[in-house]
Design a protein around this motif. Structure first.
Motif, PDB file in Angstrom:
ATOM      1  N   UNK A 169       0.823  -1.206   0.000  1.00 23.54           N
ATOM      2  CA  UNK A 169       0.000   0.000   0.000  1.00 23.54           C
ATOM      3  C   UNK A 169       0.860   1.261   0.000  1.00 23.54           C
ATOM      4  N   UNK A 170       2.008   1.223   0.665  1.00 21.19           N
ATOM      5  CA  UNK A 170       2.904   2.378   0.623  1.00 21.19           C
ATOM      6  C   UNK A 170       3.314   2.691  -0.815  1.00 21.19           C
ATOM      7  N   UNK A 171       3.651   1.639  -1.578  1.00 21.32           N
ATOM      8  CA  UNK A 171       4.031   1.854  -2.969  1.00 21.32           C
ATOM      9  C   UNK A 171       2.827   2.319  -3.791  1.00 21.32           C
ATOM     10  N   UNK A 172       1.679   1.684  -3.580  1.00 20.09           N
ATOM     11  CA  UNK A 172       0.483   2.033  -4.336  1.00 20.09           C
ATOM     12  C   UNK A 172       0.080   3.486  -4.110  1.00 20.09           C
ATOM     13  N   UNK A 173       0.104   3.925  -2.855  1.00 24.98           N
ATOM     14  CA  UNK A 173      -0.363   5.260  -2.516  1.00 24.98           C
ATOM     15  C   UNK A 173       0.762   6.289  -2.414  1.00 24.98           C
ATOM     16  N   UNK A 174       1.952   5.920  -2.890  1.00 24.53           N
ATOM     17  CA  UNK A 174       3.089   6.851  -2.943  1.00 24.53           C
ATOM     18  C   UNK A 174       3.419   7.428  -1.580  1.00 24.53           C
ATOM     19  N   UNK A 175       3.411   6.575  -0.561  1.00 24.53           N
ATOM     20  CA  UNK A 175       3.810   7.011   0.767  1.00 24.53           C
ATOM     21  C   UNK A 175       5.277   6.640   0.970  1.00 24.53           C
ATOM     22  N   UNK A 176       6.163   7.593   1.213  1.00 25.44           N
ATOM     23  CA  UNK A 176       7.594   7.281   1.340  1.00 25.44           C
ATOM     24  C   UNK A 176       7.855   6.204   2.390  1.00 25.44           C
ATOM     25  N   UNK A 177       8.704   5.265   2.041  1.00 23.13           N
ATOM     26  CA  UNK A 177       9.046   4.188   2.961  1.00 23.13           C
ATOM     27  C   UNK A 177       9.935   4.718   4.076  1.00 23.13           C
ATOM     28  N   UNK A 178       9.823   4.076   5.250  1.00 27.35           N
ATOM     29  CA  UNK A 178      10.735   4.376   6.331  1.00 27.35           C
ATOM     30  C   UNK A 178      12.141   3.940   5.975  1.00 27.35           C
ATOM     31  N   UNK A 179      13.107   4.426   6.710  1.00 30.97           N
ATOM     32  CA  UNK A 179      14.513   4.172   6.388  1.00 30.97           C
ATOM     33  C   UNK A 179      14.816   2.673   6.345  1.00 30.97           C
ATOM     34  N   UNK A 180      14.325   1.920   7.329  1.00 33.80           N
ATOM     35  CA  UNK A 180      14.624   0.486   7.371  1.00 33.80           C
ATOM     36  C   UNK A 180      14.019  -0.246   6.172  1.00 33.80           C
ATOM     37  N   UNK A 181      12.755   0.042   5.842  1.00 30.26           N
ATOM     38  CA  UNK A 181      12.111  -0.642   4.731  1.00 30.26           C
ATOM     39  C   UNK A 181      12.686  -0.184   3.395  1.00 30.26           C
ATOM     40  N   UNK A 182      13.054   1.077   3.310  1.00 27.29           N
ATOM     41  CA  UNK A 182      13.665   1.567   2.069  1.00 27.29           C
ATOM     42  C   UNK A 182      14.962   0.823   1.790  1.00 27.29           C
ATOM     43  N   UNK A 183      15.786   0.645   2.808  1.00 24.39           N
ATOM     44  CA  UNK A 183      17.038  -0.078   2.629  1.00 24.39           C
ATOM     45  C   UNK A 183      16.779  -1.554   2.338  1.00 24.39           C
ATOM     46  N   UNK A 184      15.737  -2.115   2.958  1.00 19.08           N
ATOM     47  CA  UNK A 184      15.411  -3.523   2.740  1.00 19.08           C
ATOM     48  C   UNK A 184      15.025  -3.777   1.273  1.00 19.08           C
ATOM     49  N   UNK A 185      14.152  -2.961   0.706  1.00 23.55           N
ATOM     50  CA  UNK A 185      13.740  -3.198  -0.681  1.00 23.55           C
ATOM     51  C   UNK A 185      14.893  -2.936  -1.641  1.00 23.55           C
ATOM     52  N   UNK A 186      15.790  -2.017  -1.277  1.00 23.31           N
ATOM     53  CA  UNK A 186      16.965  -1.770  -2.126  1.00 23.31           C
ATOM     54  C   UNK A 186      17.855  -3.008  -2.131  1.00 23.31           C
ATOM     55  N   UNK A 187      18.099  -3.586  -0.954  1.00 22.33           N
ATOM     56  CA  UNK A 187      18.910  -4.808  -0.883  1.00 22.33           C
ATOM     57  C   UNK A 187      18.263  -5.958  -1.651  1.00 22.33           C
ATOM     58  N   UNK A 188      16.924  -5.942  -1.705  1.00 24.69           N
ATOM     59  CA  UNK A 188      16.203  -7.024  -2.381  1.00 24.69           C
ATOM     60  C   UNK A 188      15.984  -6.750  -3.865  1.00 24.69           C
TER      61      UNK A 188
END
Length: 388
Positions: free
Chosen positions: A191-210
């Motif tokens: 939903x964060x991606x769907x509704x363009x809500x910026x990810x928190x620092x931890x989740x942002x780094x997690x999706x980048x690593x993935x």
């Protein structure tokens, strides 16, 4: 739909909808039968169903992609899925211009988790990279589908149905608390991606690593599909979980309830809500569960949160639903308002009574379009505040 006899009894099933006194139905046309390949569609079954809904005065909320894909698209690891589903959504909206309510991709979090983390559905993988990829493709598909439908049907309204989730640490162990914190953030990722809500620092780094490229993340943040969106929040007695001493999630049962969990989702996204799924596996307990969920809806509405709909899943009993269709055992799950003979269950009788009791009270509700307009104003004010 095959196992429950719906393909044979769909006319009877639609008559049952009207017998309950409801005027709207969440309905999933069989994607795997309709979408035969790029540019190839078989509309024969859906044409008949849509025409009968119109004759009966039933407004469908069309659930276009519900957990699975046609074989030719393989699974949600396939990068061609978003564009393909957008093509399907555009063709659907063009063929059925009277349909205004859509769920593009149902329960993205659940689908990605069971397909790519728990190995049960579709790609049957068990790793973080596959999970994030499935989320990326489903969220992108949802955005593109909403945009494609809106071009064909500017007045379309979208019900983005998602499973409500909540994770509680079992104890003050720091490792367990960290797992619960991560899971409580990950539940929001689609939903964060769907509704363009910026990810928190931890989740942002997690999706980048993935493997999520920065350019793709930027693309999501530059989309805006919220203004015509209602957030559907599903709830069952296994949605709340405790992280045990081994670091694994276990069902808690109904601890805080739909009001609290759905309230968390509303606070995050500020969208009008709909209670889009619930039931109880014990048919004898169904009426009590029904009324508890309805009173949860009333409580959240009384607090000022716009809740515009309530759904029992499903109209008729399901088959192998207790094992999430992991294997074809032919076991009936008595979760319906009607059994597979199309006879009413006690929950169905309670549902009909609920509708009759509250229908006049709800006639004074504002139109969904007015609710969306008010929420759109809130979105603009929020964006202006962030910009300032």
């Amino acid at each position: 739909m095959e196992a429950t006899g719906h393909y044979r009894h769909w006319r009877t099933d639609l008559e049952l909808v009207r017998s309950l006194g409801v005027q709207a139905l969440r309905y999933g046309p069989p994607l795997h039968r309709v979408f035969e390949g790029p540019g190839r569609f078989d509309w024969s079954f859906t044409d008949d169903v849509v025409a009968q809904m119109q004759r009966l005065g039933i407004e469908p909320i069309m659930d276009l992609c519900h957990f699975g894909l046609p074989d030719w698209l393989e699974n949600f690891q396939n990068p061609e899925v978003p564009d393909a589903l957008a093509e399907y959504a555009r063709a659907f909206a063009a063929r059925y211009p009277a349909v205004r309510l859509y769920t593009p991709v149902n329960e993205m979090y659940v689908c990605a988790r069971l397909s790519a983390l728990e190995g049960a559905w579709n790609e049957q993988r068990r790793d973080e990279v596959s999970f994030v990829r499935a989320v990326r493709h489903q969220a992108r598909a949802s955005v593109l589908m909403m945009q494609a439908i809106a071009r064909e049907r500017p007045g379309a309204i979208f019900v983005n149905s998602e499973s409500s989730e909540f994770y509680q640490a079992c104890c003050p162990d720091g490792r367990i608390q960290d797992i619960a914190t991560f899971e409580n953030e990950r539940r929001f990722l689609p939903l964060d991606l769907l509704y363009a809500r910026p990810l928190g620092e931890q989740m942002r780094e997690h999706v980048r690593r993935c493997g999520m490229p920065d350019a793709e993340y930027t693309w999501f943040m530059n989309q805006d599909v919220r203004r015509r969106a209602i957030l559907g929040v599903d709830y069952y007695d296994w949605n709340e979980k405790v992280i045990d001493h081994a670091g694994s999630p276990r069902s808690l049962g109904e601890l805080f309830g739909w009001t609290v969990i759905a309230g968390q989702y509303h606070a995050r996204y500020r969208r009008p809500l709909m209670h889009t799924e619930t039931n109880h596996m014990d048919a004898r307990e169904g009426p009590r569960w029904l009324w508890r969920q309805w009173h949860n809806v009333q409580m959240l509405r009384a607090s000022g949160v716009p809740v515009v709909g309530f759904t029992w899943y499903s109209l008729i009993d399901q088959v192998d639903w207790d094992v999430a269709l992991r294997s074809p055992r032919g076991i009936v799950s008595p979760v319906g308002l009607f059994d597979l003979n199309r006879d009413p269950r006690i929950t169905g009788q309670a549902y009909r009574h609920l509708v009759k009791m509250y229908s006049k009270e709800l006639e004074g509700d504002p139109r969904i379009e007015d609710v969306l307009h008010a929420s759109g104003t809130a979105v603009r004010e929020e964006q202006e505040a962030v910009h300032a």
